[in-house]
Design an enzyme around this catalytic site. Structure first.
Site, PDB file in Angstrom:
ATOM      1  CD  GLU A  47      -3.281  -6.892   3.900  1.00  0.00           C
ATOM      2  OE1 GLU A  47      -2.742  -5.779   3.897  1.00  0.00           O
ATOM      3  OE2 GLU A  47      -3.250  -7.668   2.917  1.00  0.00           O
ATOM      4  CD  GLU A  69      -2.893  -1.266   2.257  1.00  0.00           C
ATOM      5  OE1 GLU A  69      -4.123  -1.354   2.137  1.00  0.00           O
ATOM      6  OE2 GLU A  69      -2.314  -1.371   3.362  1.00  0.00           O
TER       7      GLU A  69
END
Length: 253
Positions: free
Chosen positions: A127, A107
């Site tokens: 995740e 990210e």
């Protein structure tokens, strides 16, 4: 952060895997505004220490405390504010991906304009394996870059992809030999730093903001910025240098 001839070099050193913990977020939140206001900086190079990971994600050890925090959204939005500062920085940014680039690390890399990956780099959003999903705008920035279907596949399954596959889907700009990423990225940053920041900033603004507009709106936006750049000192210098066959010396004014 150090400066080298118009290039700001940000190095994250948080061993062993350079995770994006609260301290790293706070320090990035301090240094990025400084770079924004530094008129000597034209381009930015983002790198990390060590050879195993660019950044292996956020700090999972901080998650239990976040679970207990009734204002956990506030903590998440602080991370967003830091990532947005880098994304919206009106200067070209390059990330050197030289190892594991997972979760929050990916990210962070997505906020940069250009990503150069070494051959051994693995990129992914694991995740889902923790019962989570990317919470640092991965669900927003990744599909805008690689398309909805591929982005969902990466986030649904959680398996990392190789740098070669990342190149094929447009997630990275280049794949280079292991150990050469920093040198190649710095050379690119130095090349960019020789250009006019007045023009570079408008290229970034026209491109980024134009992506949220219709084509006609984007053209109008570009035209307005094009009109602005014709009022700068740098365009006078660039045109004069071209006419007289010399290298331009831009002052970013």
């Amino acid at each position: 952060m150090e400066k080298d001839e118009g290039v700001a070099i940000i190095t994250i050193d948080n061993p062993p895997l350079n995770v994006l913990n609260k301290q790293v977020q706070q320090e990035l939140g301090t240094v990025i505004p400084e770079i924004k206001e530094d008129h000597d900086v034209v381009s930015v190079l983002l790198t990390t220490a060590g050879e195993k990971a660019f950044m292996a994600g956020t700090d999972i050890k901080e998650f239990p405390q976040m679970m207990k925090n009734p204002n956990r959204k506030e903590s998440v939005m602080f991370m967003h504010s830091v990532l947005n500062e880098l994304d919206y920085l009106p200067k070209p940014t390059i990330a050197v991906l030289d190892g594991l680039t997972y979760g929050g690390g990916l990210e962070l890399a997505l906020t940069c304009d250009i990503r150069i990956a070494e051959e051994n780099t693995k990129l992914g959003f694991p995740e889902i394996n923790l019962g989570l999903f990317p919470g640092g705008a991965g669900t927003q920035r990744l599909p805008r870059l690689v398309g909805e279907a591929k982005a969902k596949e990466m986030m649904y399954i959680g398996d990392p992809i190789t740098s070669k596959e990342a190149l094929s889907i447009g997630l990275v700009n280049q794949v280079v030999e292991n150990g050469t990423g920093y040198e190649i990225a710095l050379k690119m940053a130095n090349t960019i730093a020789e250009k006019s920041l007045q023009a570079l900033a408008r290229i970034k603004k026209a491109t980024d903001e134009g992506l949220t507009m219709s084509l006609q709106e984007g053209i109008e936006h570009e035209a307005a910025l094009f009109e602005e750049v014709f009022q700068t000192e740098d365009i006078k210098e660039g045109v004069d240098a071209f006419i007289h066959k010399r290298k331009p010396q831009f002052k970013h004014q």
